[in-house]
Scaffold this motif. Structure first.
Motif, PDB file in Angstrom:
ATOM      1  N   ALA A  51       0.809  -1.213   0.000  1.00  0.00           N
ATOM      2  CA  ALA A  51       0.000   0.000   0.000  1.00  0.00           C
ATOM      3  C   ALA A  51       0.847   1.269   0.000  1.00  0.00           C
ATOM      4  O   ALA A  51       0.314   2.367  -0.135  1.00  0.00           O
ATOM      5  CB  ALA A  51      -0.931   0.005   1.204  1.00  0.00           C
ATOM      6  N   SER A  52       2.153   1.136   0.106  1.00  0.00           N
ATOM      7  CA  SER A  52       3.036   2.297   0.181  1.00  0.00           C
ATOM      8  C   SER A  52       3.551   2.705  -1.195  1.00  0.00           C
ATOM      9  O   SER A  52       3.480   1.947  -2.168  1.00  0.00           O
ATOM     10  CB  SER A  52       4.225   1.991   1.098  1.00  0.00           C
ATOM     11  OG  SER A  52       5.149   1.146   0.436  1.00  0.00           O
ATOM     12  N   ASP A  53       4.101   3.901  -1.256  1.00  0.00           N
ATOM     13  CA  ASP A  53       4.721   4.385  -2.495  1.00  0.00           C
ATOM     14  C   ASP A  53       5.928   3.539  -2.890  1.00  0.00           C
ATOM     15  O   ASP A  53       6.283   3.485  -4.070  1.00  0.00           O
ATOM     16  CB  ASP A  53       5.150   5.845  -2.338  1.00  0.00           C
ATOM     17  CG  ASP A  53       3.963   6.790  -2.276  1.00  0.00           C
ATOM     18  OD1 ASP A  53       2.863   6.404  -2.726  1.00  0.00           O
ATOM     19  OD2 ASP A  53       4.141   7.915  -1.769  1.00  0.00           O
ATOM     20  N   ASP A  54       6.544   2.856  -1.916  1.00  0.00           N
ATOM     21  CA  ASP A  54       7.708   2.005  -2.211  1.00  0.00           C
ATOM     22  C   ASP A  54       7.352   0.841  -3.132  1.00  0.00           C
ATOM     23  O   ASP A  54       8.235   0.239  -3.729  1.00  0.00           O
ATOM     24  CB  ASP A  54       8.305   1.436  -0.915  1.00  0.00           C
ATOM     25  CG  ASP A  54       8.949   2.509  -0.059  1.00  0.00           C
ATOM     26  OD1 ASP A  54       9.355   3.552  -0.606  1.00  0.00           O
ATOM     27  OD2 ASP A  54       9.028   2.304   1.162  1.00  0.00           O
ATOM     28  N   ALA A  55       6.071   0.523  -3.229  1.00  0.00           N
ATOM     29  CA  ALA A  55       5.639  -0.614  -4.047  1.00  0.00           C
ATOM     30  C   ALA A  55       4.955  -0.168  -5.339  1.00  0.00           C
ATOM     31  O   ALA A  55       4.291  -0.967  -5.990  1.00  0.00           O
ATOM     32  CB  ALA A  55       4.705  -1.503  -3.248  1.00  0.00           C
ATOM     33  N   ALA A  56       5.153   1.074  -5.721  1.00  0.00           N
ATOM     34  CA  ALA A  56       4.494   1.581  -6.926  1.00  0.00           C
ATOM     35  C   ALA A  56       4.858   0.781  -8.166  1.00  0.00           C
ATOM     36  O   ALA A  56       4.058   0.678  -9.097  1.00  0.00           O
ATOM     37  CB  ALA A  56       4.836   3.053  -7.125  1.00  0.00           C
ATOM     38  N   ASP A  57       6.041   0.175  -8.177  1.00  0.00           N
ATOM     39  CA  ASP A  57       6.477  -0.593  -9.349  1.00  0.00           C
ATOM     40  C   ASP A  57       6.277  -2.101  -9.189  1.00  0.00           C
ATOM     41  O   ASP A  57       6.700  -2.885 -10.032  1.00  0.00           O
ATOM     42  CB  ASP A  57       7.943  -0.303  -9.662  1.00  0.00           C
ATOM     43  CG  ASP A  57       8.880  -0.749  -8.560  1.00  0.00           C
ATOM     44  OD1 ASP A  57       8.439  -0.895  -7.403  1.00  0.00           O
ATOM     45  OD2 ASP A  57      10.069  -0.955  -8.849  1.00  0.00           O
ATOM     46  N   VAL A  58       5.618  -2.512  -8.117  1.00  0.00           N
ATOM     47  CA  VAL A  58       5.350  -3.941  -7.895  1.00  0.00           C
ATOM     48  C   VAL A  58       4.042  -4.281  -8.597  1.00  0.00           C
ATOM     49  O   VAL A  58       2.985  -3.761  -8.253  1.00  0.00           O
ATOM     50  CB  VAL A  58       5.261  -4.277  -6.385  1.00  0.00           C
ATOM     51  CG1 VAL A  58       4.965  -5.751  -6.191  1.00  0.00           C
ATOM     52  CG2 VAL A  58       6.543  -3.887  -5.677  1.00  0.00           C
ATOM     53  N   HIS A  59       4.122  -5.130  -9.597  1.00  0.00           N
ATOM     54  CA  HIS A  59       2.947  -5.478 -10.390  1.00  0.00           C
ATOM     55  C   HIS A  59       3.069  -6.915 -10.873  1.00  0.00           C
ATOM     56  O   HIS A  59       4.155  -7.360 -11.245  1.00  0.00           O
ATOM     57  CB  HIS A  59       2.823  -4.531 -11.589  1.00  0.00           C
ATOM     58  CG  HIS A  59       1.629  -4.825 -12.451  1.00  0.00           C
ATOM     59  ND1 HIS A  59       0.350  -4.524 -12.054  1.00  0.00           N
ATOM     60  CD2 HIS A  59       1.521  -5.408 -13.659  1.00  0.00           C
ATOM     61  CE1 HIS A  59      -0.494  -4.899 -13.009  1.00  0.00           C
ATOM     62  NE2 HIS A  59       0.196  -5.456 -13.984  1.00  0.00           N
ATOM     63  N   ASP A  60       1.969  -7.638 -10.837  1.00  0.00           N
ATOM     64  CA  ASP A  60       1.908  -9.005 -11.338  1.00  0.00           C
ATOM     65  C   ASP A  60       2.848  -9.929 -10.569  1.00  0.00           C
ATOM     66  O   ASP A  60       3.532 -10.769 -11.138  1.00  0.00           O
ATOM     67  CB  ASP A  60       2.212  -9.037 -12.840  1.00  0.00           C
ATOM     68  CG  ASP A  60       1.735 -10.311 -13.513  1.00  0.00           C
ATOM     69  OD1 ASP A  60       0.956 -11.065 -12.887  1.00  0.00           O
ATOM     70  OD2 ASP A  60       2.150 -10.566 -14.656  1.00  0.00           O
ATOM     71  N   GLU A  61       2.881  -9.755  -9.257  1.00  0.00           N
ATOM     72  CA  GLU A  61       3.737 -10.562  -8.385  1.00  0.00           C
ATOM     73  C   GLU A  61       2.877 -11.513  -7.553  1.00  0.00           C
ATOM     74  O   GLU A  61       1.766 -11.179  -7.154  1.00  0.00           O
ATOM     75  CB  GLU A  61       4.536  -9.676  -7.428  1.00  0.00           C
ATOM     76  CG  GLU A  61       5.562  -8.815  -8.096  1.00  0.00           C
ATOM     77  CD  GLU A  61       6.902  -9.504  -8.259  1.00  0.00           C
ATOM     78  OE1 GLU A  61       7.137 -10.543  -7.627  1.00  0.00           O
ATOM     79  OE2 GLU A  61       7.721  -8.971  -9.009  1.00  0.00           O
ATOM     80  N   ARG A  62       3.422 -12.678  -7.277  1.00  0.00           N
ATOM     81  CA  ARG A  62       2.820 -13.631  -6.339  1.00  0.00           C
ATOM     82  C   ARG A  62       3.691 -13.593  -5.094  1.00  0.00           C
ATOM     83  O   ARG A  62       4.861 -13.976  -5.132  1.00  0.00           O
ATOM     84  CB  ARG A  62       2.820 -15.037  -6.936  1.00  0.00           C
ATOM     85  CG  ARG A  62       2.216 -16.076  -6.025  1.00  0.00           C
ATOM     86  CD  ARG A  62       2.316 -17.457  -6.686  1.00  0.00           C
ATOM     87  NE  ARG A  62       1.706 -18.481  -5.898  1.00  0.00           N
ATOM     88  CZ  ARG A  62       2.310 -19.138  -4.908  1.00  0.00           C
ATOM     89  NH1 ARG A  62       3.568 -18.866  -4.603  1.00  0.00           N
ATOM     90  NH2 ARG A  62       1.678 -20.062  -4.233  1.00  0.00           N
ATOM     91  N   ILE A  63       3.143 -13.108  -4.000  1.00  0.00           N
ATOM     92  CA  ILE A  63       3.905 -12.887  -2.770  1.00  0.00           C
ATOM     93  C   ILE A  63       3.328 -13.780  -1.675  1.00  0.00           C
ATOM     94  O   ILE A  63       2.123 -13.767  -1.422  1.00  0.00           O
ATOM     95  CB  ILE A  63       3.837 -11.408  -2.352  1.00  0.00           C
ATOM     96  CG1 ILE A  63       4.359 -10.514  -3.488  1.00  0.00           C
ATOM     97  CG2 ILE A  63       4.606 -11.176  -1.058  1.00  0.00           C
ATOM     98  CD1 ILE A  63       3.988  -9.069  -3.355  1.00  0.00           C
ATOM     99  N   VAL A  64       4.192 -14.550  -1.038  1.00  0.00           N
ATOM    100  CA  VAL A  64       3.793 -15.399   0.084  1.00  0.00           C
ATOM    101  C   VAL A  64       4.200 -14.660   1.355  1.00  0.00           C
ATOM    102  O   VAL A  64       5.388 -14.427   1.590  1.00  0.00           O
ATOM    103  CB  VAL A  64       4.455 -16.789   0.000  1.00  0.00           C
ATOM    104  CG1 VAL A  64       4.083 -17.630   1.204  1.00  0.00           C
ATOM    105  CG2 VAL A  64       4.072 -17.478  -1.302  1.00  0.00           C
ATOM    106  N   ALA A  65       3.217 -14.261   2.150  1.00  0.00           N
ATOM    107  CA  ALA A  65       3.478 -13.434   3.324  1.00  0.00           C
ATOM    108  C   ALA A  65       4.468 -14.076   4.291  1.00  0.00           C
ATOM    109  O   ALA A  65       5.317 -13.397   4.862  1.00  0.00           O
ATOM    110  CB  ALA A  65       2.168 -13.112   4.041  1.00  0.00           C
TER     111      ALA A  65
END
Length: 79
Positions: A51-65
């Motif tokens: 939800a932060s600006d640091d993730a503005a370029d994170v797209h189409d990722e599968r993330i396991v918490a």
């Protein structure tokens, strides 16, 4: 779904806890013996990051918490 908003200000990612969590997905007292069952709080850090600006370029990722720390280190090392 991730392809539809590509190039727009919308990002689409998949965030998984890393297994059944202690949220009623498992019957009471039925935790698998010898396995780690993530607590719901495992979702917090990746949600805040996404939800932060640091993730503005994170797209189409599968993330396991449950593996978020490693995912983040791997991502940072590719920069």
């Amino acid at each position: 779904m991730a392809a539809d908003p590509r190039g727009k200000s919308v990002t689409v990612n998949l965030l998984l806890p890393g297994g059944a969590t202690v949220t009623g997905m498992l019957p009471p007292g039925r935790r698998p013996r010898g396995s780690r069952v993530p607590e719901p709080e495992v979702m917090g850090p990746p949600i805040v990051r996404l939800a932060s600006d640091d993730a503005a370029d994170v797209h189409d990722e599968r993330i396991v918490a449950a593996e978020f720390g490693q995912w983040l280190r791997d991502r940072e090392s590719r920069r």
